[in-house]
Design an enzyme around this catalytic site. Structure first.
Site, PDB file in Angstrom:
ATOM      1  N   HIS A  43      39.199  39.878  40.678  1.00  0.00           N
ATOM      2  CA  HIS A  43      38.816  38.826  40.634  1.00  0.00           C
ATOM      3  C   HIS A  43      38.980  37.996  41.840  1.00  0.00           C
ATOM      4  CE1 HIS A  43      37.627  38.051  36.267  1.00  0.00           C
ATOM      5  NE2 HIS A  43      38.435  38.824  36.004  1.00  0.00           N
ATOM      6  N   CYS A 100      33.880  41.304  38.092  1.00  0.00           N
ATOM      7  CA  CYS A 100      34.369  41.698  36.556  1.00  0.00           C
ATOM      8  C   CYS A 100      33.401  42.106  35.964  1.00  0.00           C
ATOM      9  CB  CYS A 100      35.574  40.886  36.188  1.00  0.00           C
ATOM     10  SG  CYS A 100      36.781  41.486  35.287  1.00  0.00           S
ATOM     11  N   GLU A 129      37.836  35.258  42.927  1.00  0.00           N
ATOM     12  CA  GLU A 129      38.091  33.876  43.074  1.00  0.00           C
ATOM     13  C   GLU A 129      39.396  33.456  42.768  1.00  0.00           C
ATOM     14  OE1 GLU A 129      36.963  35.812  40.704  1.00  0.00           O
ATOM     15  OE2 GLU A 129      37.838  34.870  38.659  1.00  0.00           O
TER      16      GLU A 129
END
Ligand code: MN
Length: 235
Positions: free
Chosen positions: A211, A111, A213
């Site tokens: 994202h 990001c 994660e």
């Protein structure tokens, strides 16, 4: 020894009225690095002149999400919709990116991480997608909303995703405007917004606008972190 992954900290002002600036990393980044077999080490925002010493302590770098990059750093006036900026973090991370590029240190940017990578290498940013990208779809939605991306055939990302299209979350109001020399686009959203970039060389330099994660069950997330760690071990 596990590969040591330096996770560059995010910053936060004034938590619960304590009036002190904090350095932190959202836990999912640490969790994904551990799952992929790495040893996460947090790198505090500190003097840009310390970057070389920090890099002597880690095998790779993960640049995490956060606030907007100061547009002065890419020569643009501030858009009214620009969010908070943190010049100290910008300057530390820009020094970090330039050092990892010089040293071919495997690096993954998430990001803001992709955005700061682009600025550090000479590119510019869209400061507010709804105002600056005609016909843009929603990118600043909730973390559990997804949109598709088209993956550029032949890119490193295509190899690890193993498909021409994938669904990713989207939690950003900025994006790459002018791509930095030294980076190539490896994925776009349907409205043309750049969703991933990479260094064209053999070194692992990958940035994603989404994202991963926060999508722990995604095959793309697993493949991305696995490829990152494989690149570190192969070095
Ligand atoms: Mn998006």
């Amino acid at each position: 020894m596990k590969p040591r992954i330096g996770v560059a900290c995010s910053t936060m002002d004034e938590v619960e009225g304590r009036g002190v600036r904090r350095l932190h990393v959202p836990e999912p980044y640490v969790a994904r690095v551990e799952e992929a077999g790495g040893l996460p080490l947090l790198l505090p925002v500190s003097s840009p002149s310390s970057v070389a010493e920090y890099l002597s302590l880690v095998d790779a770098v993960l640049l995490v999400g956060g606030d907007d990059v100061d547009p002065a750093l890419y020569g643009a006036p501030r858009h009214p919709e620009l969010g908070p900026v943190d010049r100290r973090r910008d300057e530390f991370e820009i020094a970090l990116v330039r050092a990892v590029v010089r040293g071919q240190v495997p690096t993954l940017g998430v990001c803001r991480g992709l955005q700061v990578m682009n600025v550090a290498m000479g590119g510019t940013l869209v400061q507010h997608i709804p105002a600056e990208v005609p016909g843009a779809q929603v990118h600043g939605g909730l973390m559990d909303e997804v949109h598709p991306i088209d993956v550029v055939p032949g890119s490193r990302l295509a190899t690890l995703v193993g498909a021409a299209r994938a669904d990713v979350n989207s939690h950003h109001h900025q994006a790459i405007a002018r791509l930095a020399p030294g980076l190539v686009v490896s994925a776009r959203a349907d409205d043309g917004v750049i969703e991933a970039v990479e260094g064209p060389g053999p070194g692992f330099l990958v940035g994603v606008q989404w994202h991963p994660e926060r999508m722990p069950a995604s095959r793309v997330t697993a493949a991305l972190f696995r490829a990152f760690l494989d690149a570190v071990r192969a070095r």
